[in-house]
Design an enzyme around this catalytic site. Structure first.
Site, PDB file in Angstrom:
ATOM      1  N   GLY A  54      27.886 -27.336 -11.205  1.00 14.19           N
ATOM      2  CA  GLY A  54      28.824 -27.241 -12.408  1.00 14.19           C
ATOM      3  C   GLY A  54      28.911 -26.134 -13.401  1.00 14.19           C
ATOM      4  O   GLY A  54      28.557 -25.134 -12.764  1.00 14.19           O
ATOM      5  N   SER A  55      29.301 -26.070 -14.539  1.00 12.20           N
ATOM      6  CA  SER A  55      29.455 -25.125 -15.395  1.00 12.20           C
ATOM      7  C   SER A  55      28.292 -24.248 -15.832  1.00 12.20           C
ATOM      8  O   SER A  55      27.028 -25.109 -15.708  1.00 12.20           O
ATOM      9  CB  SER A  55      30.444 -25.413 -16.459  1.00 12.20           C
ATOM     10  N   GLY A  58      24.949 -26.455 -16.899  1.00  8.81           N
ATOM     11  CA  GLY A  58      23.706 -26.074 -16.241  1.00  8.81           C
ATOM     12  C   GLY A  58      22.277 -25.942 -17.112  1.00  8.81           C
ATOM     13  O   GLY A  58      21.219 -26.384 -16.756  1.00  8.81           O
ATOM     14  N   GLU A  99      23.636 -25.085  -9.339  1.00  4.92           N
ATOM     15  CA  GLU A  99      24.504 -24.146  -8.592  1.00  4.92           C
ATOM     16  C   GLU A  99      25.761 -24.102  -9.547  1.00  4.92           C
ATOM     17  O   GLU A  99      26.343 -24.923  -9.851  1.00  4.92           O
ATOM     18  CB  GLU A  99      25.155 -25.016  -7.273  1.00  4.92           C
ATOM     19  N   CYS A 147      33.788 -21.952  -6.484  1.00  6.71           N
ATOM     20  CA  CYS A 147      33.000 -21.217  -7.497  1.00  6.71           C
ATOM     21  C   CYS A 147      32.742 -19.809  -7.043  1.00  6.71           C
ATOM     22  O   CYS A 147      32.539 -18.789  -7.772  1.00  6.71           O
ATOM     23  CB  CYS A 147      31.335 -21.943  -7.397  1.00  6.71           C
TER      24      CYS A 147
HETATM   25  P1  NAD Z   1      30.926 -29.240 -15.802  1.00  5.32           P
HETATM   26  O1  NAD Z   1      29.540 -28.429 -15.810  1.00  5.32           O
HETATM   27  O2  NAD Z   1      31.812 -29.518 -16.648  1.00  5.32           O
HETATM   28  O3  NAD Z   1      30.692 -30.608 -15.016  1.00  5.32           O
HETATM   29  C1  NAD Z   1      30.114 -30.948 -13.805  1.00  5.32           C
HETATM   30  C2  NAD Z   1      29.159 -32.267 -13.763  1.00  5.32           C
HETATM   31  O4  NAD Z   1      28.211 -32.391 -14.786  1.00  5.32           O
HETATM   32  C3  NAD Z   1      30.306 -33.443 -14.295  1.00  5.32           C
HETATM   33  O5  NAD Z   1      29.904 -34.501 -13.456  1.00  5.32           O
HETATM   34  C4  NAD Z   1      30.255 -33.515 -15.698  1.00  5.32           C
HETATM   35  O6  NAD Z   1      30.302 -35.009 -16.128  1.00  5.32           O
HETATM   36  C5  NAD Z   1      28.673 -33.394 -15.857  1.00  5.32           C
HETATM   37  N1  NAD Z   1      27.979 -32.887 -17.235  1.00  5.32           N
HETATM   38  C6  NAD Z   1      28.669 -32.119 -18.121  1.00  5.32           C
HETATM   39  N2  NAD Z   1      27.890 -32.016 -19.086  1.00  5.32           N
HETATM   40  C7  NAD Z   1      26.535 -32.475 -18.844  1.00  5.32           C
HETATM   41  C8  NAD Z   1      25.199 -32.425 -19.372  1.00  5.32           C
HETATM   42  N3  NAD Z   1      25.268 -31.784 -20.528  1.00  5.32           N
HETATM   43  N4  NAD Z   1      24.154 -32.785 -18.656  1.00  5.32           N
HETATM   44  C9  NAD Z   1      24.516 -33.433 -17.480  1.00  5.32           C
HETATM   45  N5  NAD Z   1      25.872 -33.540 -16.980  1.00  5.32           N
HETATM   46  C10 NAD Z   1      26.597 -33.107 -17.257  1.00  5.32           C
HETATM   47  O7  NAD Z   1      31.668 -28.469 -14.473  1.00  5.32           O
HETATM   48  P2  NAD Z   1      33.277 -28.827 -13.932  1.00  5.32           P
HETATM   49  O8  NAD Z   1      34.084 -28.348 -14.969  1.00  5.32           O
HETATM   50  O9  NAD Z   1      33.206 -29.938 -13.195  1.00  5.32           O
HETATM   51  O10 NAD Z   1      32.990 -27.779 -12.606  1.00  5.32           O
HETATM   52  C11 NAD Z   1      33.680 -26.254 -12.683  1.00  5.32           C
HETATM   53  C12 NAD Z   1      32.268 -25.458 -12.567  1.00  5.32           C
HETATM   54  O11 NAD Z   1      31.606 -25.904 -11.611  1.00  5.32           O
HETATM   55  C13 NAD Z   1      32.937 -24.120 -12.473  1.00  5.32           C
HETATM   56  O12 NAD Z   1      32.056 -23.324 -13.360  1.00  5.32           O
HETATM   57  C14 NAD Z   1      32.420 -23.718 -11.049  1.00  5.32           C
HETATM   58  O13 NAD Z   1      32.218 -22.324 -10.908  1.00  5.32           O
HETATM   59  C15 NAD Z   1      31.199 -24.566 -11.049  1.00  5.32           C
HETATM   60  N6  NAD Z   1      30.748 -24.701  -9.483  1.00  5.32           N
HETATM   61  C16 NAD Z   1      29.662 -24.084  -8.939  1.00  5.32           C
HETATM   62  C17 NAD Z   1      29.420 -24.299  -7.543  1.00  5.32           C
HETATM   63  C18 NAD Z   1      28.225 -23.447  -6.798  1.00  5.32           C
HETATM   64  O14 NAD Z   1      27.766 -24.050  -5.714  1.00  5.32           O
HETATM   65  N7  NAD Z   1      27.681 -22.596  -7.639  1.00  5.32           N
HETATM   66  C19 NAD Z   1      30.311 -25.292  -6.884  1.00  5.32           C
HETATM   67  C20 NAD Z   1      31.218 -25.469  -7.368  1.00  5.32           C
HETATM   68  C21 NAD Z   1      31.445 -25.514  -8.662  1.00  5.32           C
END
Ligand code: NAD
Length: 489
Positions: free
Chosen positions: A218-219, A223, A240, A274
């Site tokens: 995720g973001s 992370g 990731e 990503c």
């Molecule tokens: P996000 O971080 O908002 O959410 C990802 C997940 O984390 C969701 O399930 C969310 O409910 C959960 N979450 C949010 N805050 C949290 C916290 N504080 N503690 C635990 N869980 C939490 O990200 P998104 O908007 O769903 O995804 C987009 C991002 O993901 C982009 O930045 C993208 O580059 C990244 N991404 C990275 C990869 C990689 O392999 N590096 C792959 C796909 C997406």
């Protein structure tokens, strides 16, 4: 409208409250998922913990179960693909391929060997390194490729011997919950748990005492919080995170050909990848030609509902992300950028945004400095390669980067200067099934993919077997004659 169930202790679980999932192509409701309660999360974690010893103990049982999962996923690929398109927006062909890829991931990871390494075998000792499953893995996933992201943790964690508790994004929980429904008949109870909920559920998972590893995609901001929460009881983390990948074109290429090759690594899945190209550096001498070729290609893209045949690009997945992309483009234009193609959202329902090519940007435009994660590309001219490299590296992100050139030696020389976990030459995005995939700087922690993912869900156990008569700890008078103590303590 579909109602899907969570999978807890091998059985269906609903809840007293539900959340509605919206189709980004229509903004109409498409399904409902239960909101996992704290008590349900506790039950899920207990079931996963109980499943761990038997699951970890028997590799052949795991391999057979993973094959059964693969067969079930092959059968369900069309259904899972359709659900993915309806909740995520991507073209159906891509979504079905992602579901089929899930089946082959199970097979590939089941077949992986995890050899015990011998690092010393001499007169003093036989020293072997074993890999042991870490315990329950909590997997927290984003919305861009819901199935692929979930399987990217589940398959290697299963191979390692770990049960998995997975939480998909609240924007795209349907296919993952359906995955749980399909696979629960093929796995011992507790081995695969699928729960649904928002960010708070993710937080509850990272601070829960049961998981021994967190696999988070995720973001960067989330992370970072995950890493802090996991530190409290030293859970392992595989992070990731986001990227802001630069691509640098050298001046020995054919502009039209390179523009064609750059297009889909930038705009696939409406840029919501990503490791998509998010900044493009081109020589001044080719700037106009490359911009025009990209713009022409962008204008020809068929944007629409992913379920319609021949659609090449679906909507942006969710309204906050849609507003963010619109805002980044509008801000760039206010700051003087020229829109070479796209830049607007078509009329009508749905979160569609035309593939957009921007140029003449201010150096500090937010769309250069931040991850746009959407279908808008800034094209940036450079006068010498050193300047392009410096600008490409001037970011806290470090996921991927690419160099485009007909001269392998020149390309290699530039590639070695790029600060990224993966550097591609004349392509951008493919990883294959064996290479490690990781971000440097703020783009992640730990390596994923292939054996590297399996390692991420194991702890090392060193087995040091002394040969007779060889002992590091000796009477003090003998220490002076010992040549190699290894680590002390
Ligand atoms: P996000 O971080 O908002 O959410 C990802 C997940 O984390 C969701 O399930 C969310 O409910 C959960 N979450 C949010 N805050 C949290 C916290 N504080 N503690 C635990 N869980 C939490 O990200 P998104 O908007 O769903 O995804 C987009 C991002 O993901 C982009 O930045 C993208 O580059 C990244 N991404 C990275 C990869 C990689 O392999 N590096 C792959 C796909 C997406």
């Amino acid at each position: 409208m579909l109602d899907l169930t969570m999978t807890i202790n091998g059985a269906a679980a609903t809840s007293t409250t539900w959340s509605t999932v919206v189709d980004p192509a229509t903004e109409e409701p498409v399904g409902r998922v239960p909101d996992c309660t704290p008590e349900q999360l506790d039950d899920a974690m207990t079931a996963a913990q109980n499943a761990f010893p038997a699951w970890a103990a028997d590799l052949e049982q795991r391999r057979a179960a993973m094959e059964a999962c693969a067969v079930a996923l092959d059968h369900a690929a069309e259904e899972l693909g359709e659900l993915t398109t309806r909740e995520q927006g991507m073209p159906l062909t891509v979504a079905v391929a992602s579901a089929r890829g899930a089946a082959s991931s199970f097979r590939r990871y089941a077949a992986l060997e995890l050899p015990t390494e011998t690092v010393q075998n001499d007169e003093s000792a036989l020293v072997r390194i074993e890999r042991r499953p870490v315990g329950v893995v909590a997997a927290i996933k984003p919305w861009n490729f819901p199935l692929g992201m979930a399987i990217g943790t589940i398959a290697p964690a299963f191979r390692a011997g770990c049960p998995v508790v997975v939480k998909p994004s609240p924007f795209t929980p349907l296919a993952t919950l359906r995955l749980g429904e399909i696979l629960r008949d093929h796995l011992p109870p507790g081995v695969l748990t699928v729960v649904s909920g928002g960010d708070d559920l993710g937080r509850a998972m990272t601070s829960h005492p049961v998981p021994r590893a967190i696999s988070f995609t995720g973001s960067v901001a989330a992370g970072r919080s995950v890493n802090i929460a996991a530190a409290a009881d030293l859970k392992r983390v595989l992070l990731e995170l986001g990227g802001n990948d630069p691509a640098i074109v050298l001046d020995d290429v054919d502009p039209a050909t390179v523009a064609e090759s750059l297009f889909w690594p930038t705009f696939s899945n409406a840029g919501q990848i990503c490791k998509a190209i998010k900044r493009l550096y081109v020589p001044e001498s080719m700037h106009e030609e490359i911009v025009e070729a990209l713009a022409e290609r962008a204008r020809a893209v068929r944007v629409g509902r992913g379920t319609e045949p021949s659609v090449e690009m679906g909507p942006i997945n969710n309204r906050p992300q849609y507003e963010r992309v619109r805002e980044l483009v509008a801000e760039a234009v206010d700051g003087g950028a020229t829109v070479a193609a796209g830049g607007t959202a078509p009329d009508g329902p749905g979160l569609f945004f035309e593939p957009t090519v921007l140029t003449d940007l201010a150096d500090d435009a937010r769309i250069i400095e931040e991850e746009q994660f959407g279908p808008a590309l800034p094209v940036l001219p450079y006068s010498d390669v050193a300047e392009a490299v410096r600008k490409a590296n001037a970011t806290n992100f470090g996921l991927g980067a690419s160099v485009w050139s007909n001269d392998p030696l020149r390309a290699a020389a530039v590639a070695t200067q790029l600060e990224a976990g993966t550097v591609w030459v004349n392509t951008h995005g493919p990883i294959g099934s064996t290479a490690p995939f990781q971000g440097v700087k703020s783009s992640g922690l730990g390596s994923a993919n292939g054996i590297w993912s399996v390692y991420a869900f194991t702890d090392i156990r060193t087995v040091y077997q002394a040969r007779s008569g060889a002992n590091v700890y000796q009477a003090p008078e003998a220490v002076a004659t010992t040549t190699e103590l290894g680590t002390e303590g």
